[in-house]
Design a protein around this motif. Structure first.
Motif, PDB file in Angstrom:
ATOM      1  N   PHE A 194       0.833  -1.206   0.000  1.00 20.26           N
ATOM      2  CA  PHE A 194       0.000   0.000   0.000  1.00 20.26           C
ATOM      3  C   PHE A 194       0.869   1.259   0.000  1.00 20.26           C
ATOM      4  N   PHE A 195       1.843   1.313   0.908  1.00 22.07           N
ATOM      5  CA  PHE A 195       2.664   2.510   1.029  1.00 22.07           C
ATOM      6  C   PHE A 195       3.699   2.632  -0.089  1.00 22.07           C
ATOM      7  N   ASP A 196       4.148   1.516  -0.639  1.00 19.12           N
ATOM      8  CA  ASP A 196       5.030   1.575  -1.815  1.00 19.12           C
ATOM      9  C   ASP A 196       4.293   2.192  -2.997  1.00 19.12           C
ATOM     10  N   ASP A 197       3.020   1.834  -3.164  1.00 18.53           N
ATOM     11  CA  ASP A 197       2.220   2.416  -4.246  1.00 18.53           C
ATOM     12  C   ASP A 197       2.088   3.929  -4.064  1.00 18.53           C
ATOM     13  N   LEU A 198       1.823   4.373  -2.847  1.00 17.43           N
ATOM     14  CA  LEU A 198       1.706   5.811  -2.579  1.00 17.43           C
ATOM     15  C   LEU A 198       3.037   6.520  -2.833  1.00 17.43           C
ATOM     16  N   LYS A 199       4.121   5.874  -2.457  1.00 14.67           N
ATOM     17  CA  LYS A 199       5.448   6.451  -2.708  1.00 14.67           C
ATOM     18  C   LYS A 199       5.675   6.617  -4.210  1.00 14.67           C
ATOM     19  N   GLN A 200       5.328   5.594  -4.980  1.00 16.92           N
ATOM     20  CA  GLN A 200       5.499   5.655  -6.431  1.00 16.92           C
ATOM     21  C   GLN A 200       4.679   6.790  -7.040  1.00 16.92           C
ATOM     22  N   ARG A 201       3.554   7.104  -6.422  1.00 23.78           N
ATOM     23  CA  ARG A 201       2.675   8.168  -6.926  1.00 23.78           C
ATOM     24  C   ARG A 201       3.018   9.536  -6.332  1.00 23.78           C
ATOM     25  N   GLY A 202       4.128   9.608  -5.589  1.00 23.26           N
ATOM     26  CA  GLY A 202       4.553  10.896  -5.031  1.00 23.26           C
ATOM     27  C   GLY A 202       3.830  11.310  -3.776  1.00 23.26           C
ATOM     28  N   TYR A 203       3.318  10.341  -3.019  1.00 21.95           N
ATOM     29  CA  TYR A 203       2.608  10.607  -1.768  1.00 21.95           C
ATOM     30  C   TYR A 203       1.493  11.644  -1.939  1.00 21.95           C
ATOM     31  N   PRO A 204       0.470  11.314  -2.726  1.00 17.61           N
ATOM     32  CA  PRO A 204      -0.630  12.264  -2.944  1.00 17.61           C
ATOM     33  C   PRO A 204      -1.542  12.372  -1.720  1.00 17.61           C
ATOM     34  N   ALA A 205      -2.285  13.451  -1.662  1.00 20.78           N
ATOM     35  CA  ALA A 205      -3.345  13.570  -0.655  1.00 20.78           C
ATOM     36  C   ALA A 205      -4.481  12.650  -1.088  1.00 20.78           C
ATOM     37  N   ILE A 206      -5.117  11.982  -0.123  1.00 18.91           N
ATOM     38  CA  ILE A 206      -6.240  11.094  -0.429  1.00 18.91           C
ATOM     39  C   ILE A 206      -7.378  11.355   0.553  1.00 18.91           C
ATOM     40  N   ARG A 207      -8.528  10.772   0.230  1.00 20.56           N
ATOM     41  CA  ARG A 207      -9.712  10.882   1.093  1.00 20.56           C
ATOM     42  C   ARG A 207      -9.701   9.787   2.154  1.00 20.56           C
ATOM     43  N   HIS A 208     -10.526  10.001   3.182  1.00 25.72           N
ATOM     44  CA  HIS A 208     -10.753   8.937   4.162  1.00 25.72           C
ATOM     45  C   HIS A 208     -11.434   7.765   3.458  1.00 25.72           C
ATOM     46  N   SER A 209     -11.270   6.584   4.024  1.00 30.68           N
ATOM     47  CA  SER A 209     -11.937   5.395   3.490  1.00 30.68           C
ATOM     48  C   SER A 209     -13.446   5.527   3.662  1.00 30.68           C
ATOM     49  N   ASP A 210     -14.192   4.782   2.862  1.00 30.75           N
ATOM     50  CA  ASP A 210     -15.654   4.762   2.999  1.00 30.75           C
ATOM     51  C   ASP A 210     -16.045   4.300   4.395  1.00 30.75           C
ATOM     52  N   THR A 211     -15.339   3.298   4.919  1.00 33.24           N
ATOM     53  CA  THR A 211     -15.625   2.780   6.259  1.00 33.24           C
ATOM     54  C   THR A 211     -15.506   3.893   7.293  1.00 33.24           C
ATOM     55  N   TYR A 212     -14.413   4.628   7.241  1.00 30.99           N
ATOM     56  CA  TYR A 212     -14.166   5.703   8.203  1.00 30.99           C
ATOM     57  C   TYR A 212     -15.226   6.795   8.082  1.00 30.99           C
ATOM     58  N   ARG A 213     -15.520   7.195   6.854  1.00 28.13           N
ATOM     59  CA  ARG A 213     -16.518   8.257   6.659  1.00 28.13           C
ATOM     60  C   ARG A 213     -17.890   7.824   7.183  1.00 28.13           C
ATOM     61  N   THR A 214     -18.255   6.573   6.927  1.00 29.35           N
ATOM     62  CA  THR A 214     -19.563   6.083   7.363  1.00 29.35           C
ATOM     63  C   THR A 214     -19.649   5.976   8.883  1.00 29.35           C
ATOM     64  N   LEU A 215     -18.633   5.376   9.496  1.00 25.90           N
ATOM     65  CA  LEU A 215     -18.683   5.130  10.934  1.00 25.90           C
ATOM     66  C   LEU A 215     -18.422   6.364  11.788  1.00 25.90           C
ATOM     67  N   TYR A 216     -17.504   7.219  11.354  1.00 27.91           N
ATOM     68  CA  TYR A 216     -17.037   8.297  12.221  1.00 27.91           C
ATOM     69  C   TYR A 216     -17.434   9.702  11.760  1.00 27.91           C
ATOM     70  N   GLN A 217     -17.959   9.819  10.559  1.00 33.38           N
ATOM     71  CA  GLN A 217     -18.425  11.110  10.035  1.00 33.38           C
ATOM     72  C   GLN A 217     -17.447  12.243  10.353  1.00 33.38           C
ATOM     73  N   PRO A 218     -16.214  12.131   9.861  1.00 35.94           N
ATOM     74  CA  PRO A 218     -15.204  13.139  10.206  1.00 35.94           C
ATOM     75  C   PRO A 218     -15.587  14.525   9.707  1.00 35.94           C
ATOM     76  N   ALA A 219     -15.362  15.504  10.553  1.00 33.68           N
ATOM     77  CA  ALA A 219     -15.608  16.907  10.227  1.00 33.68           C
ATOM     78  C   ALA A 219     -14.565  17.710  10.994  1.00 33.68           C
ATOM     79  N   TYR A 220     -13.493  18.064  10.320  1.00 34.76           N
ATOM     80  CA  TYR A 220     -12.404  18.775  10.986  1.00 34.76           C
ATOM     81  C   TYR A 220     -11.631  19.593   9.968  1.00 34.76           C
ATOM     82  N   ARG A 221     -10.746  20.455  10.489  1.00 34.26           N
ATOM     83  CA  ARG A 221      -9.792  21.171   9.677  1.00 34.26           C
ATOM     84  C   ARG A 221      -8.427  21.019  10.344  1.00 34.26           C
ATOM     85  N   VAL A 222      -7.396  20.906   9.533  1.00 29.80           N
ATOM     86  CA  VAL A 222      -6.034  20.806  10.040  1.00 29.80           C
ATOM     87  C   VAL A 222      -5.467  22.222  10.115  1.00 29.80           C
TER      88      VAL A 222
END
Length: 172
Positions: A135-163
């Motif tokens: 998983f992390f080798d693939d992200l490294k090959q793609r230049g470590y892009p920003a990605i979304r939360h998983s569907d599981t995480y969004r469904t269960l935890y309904q994240p709403a935040y700002r960094v």
């Protein structure tokens, strides 16, 4: 890396169904800040207002959840932040300011990601080492892009935040 182990342990206690995408998103935010999320300041403020108006339910999250080794960068969770009287305008300003000023550190992100195979082997995360490394080798090959939360995480935890950089967030 002790910081990664501690950070992930804390998050996995609160969000036990975190997927590799969610772990990576947390590490990406800790190393890179929110720069990728600020394309247009007016749109950022509009999205924040719309998200705040659409929030449902309570949250067990602390309003401010430090995510960087020095504790200066944090996820500010909207539900408890607003319930505590936090200002959307102050939060938007801090978010935009952080995106403009936070020094993205791709080398730090690479180091964070590199220790996850060992963490998986030690049982610190519930994934097999080979799965984690692929998983992390693939992200490294793609230049470590920003990605979304998983569907599981969004469904269960309904994240709403700002960094944000904590020092940019006005106290209310």
């Amino acid at each position: 890396m002790k910081f990664i182990s501690t950070l992930l342990s804390s998050h996995l206690q609160r969000y036990p169904r975190m997927q590799l995408e969610d772990i990576y998103k947390l590490l990406h935010q800790a190393a890179m800040g929110p720069e990728h999320a600020v394309d247009d300041q007016g749109a950022v403020r509009g999205r924040l207002l719309a998200e705040a108006q659409s929030l449902a339910g309570g949250s067990e999250d602390a309003a401010v959840d430090p995510i960087s080794p020095d504790g200066r960068l944090a996820r500010v969770h909207l539900r408890p932040y607003l319930a505590g009287g936090g200002s959307l305008d102050d939060l938007a300003s801090a978010f935009i300011g952080t995106a403009a000023a936070y020094p993205a550190a791709p080398d730090k992100l690479a180091k964070f990601c590199a220790c996850l195979g060992d963490l998986a082997t030690a049982g610190g995360i519930a994934f097999q080492r080979d799965v984690v490394e692929r998983f992390f080798d693939d992200l490294k090959q793609r230049g470590y892009p920003a990605i979304r939360h998983s569907d599981t995480y969004r469904t269960l935890y309904q994240p709403a935040y700002r960094v944000v950089a904590i020092d940019l967030l006005k106290k209310t």
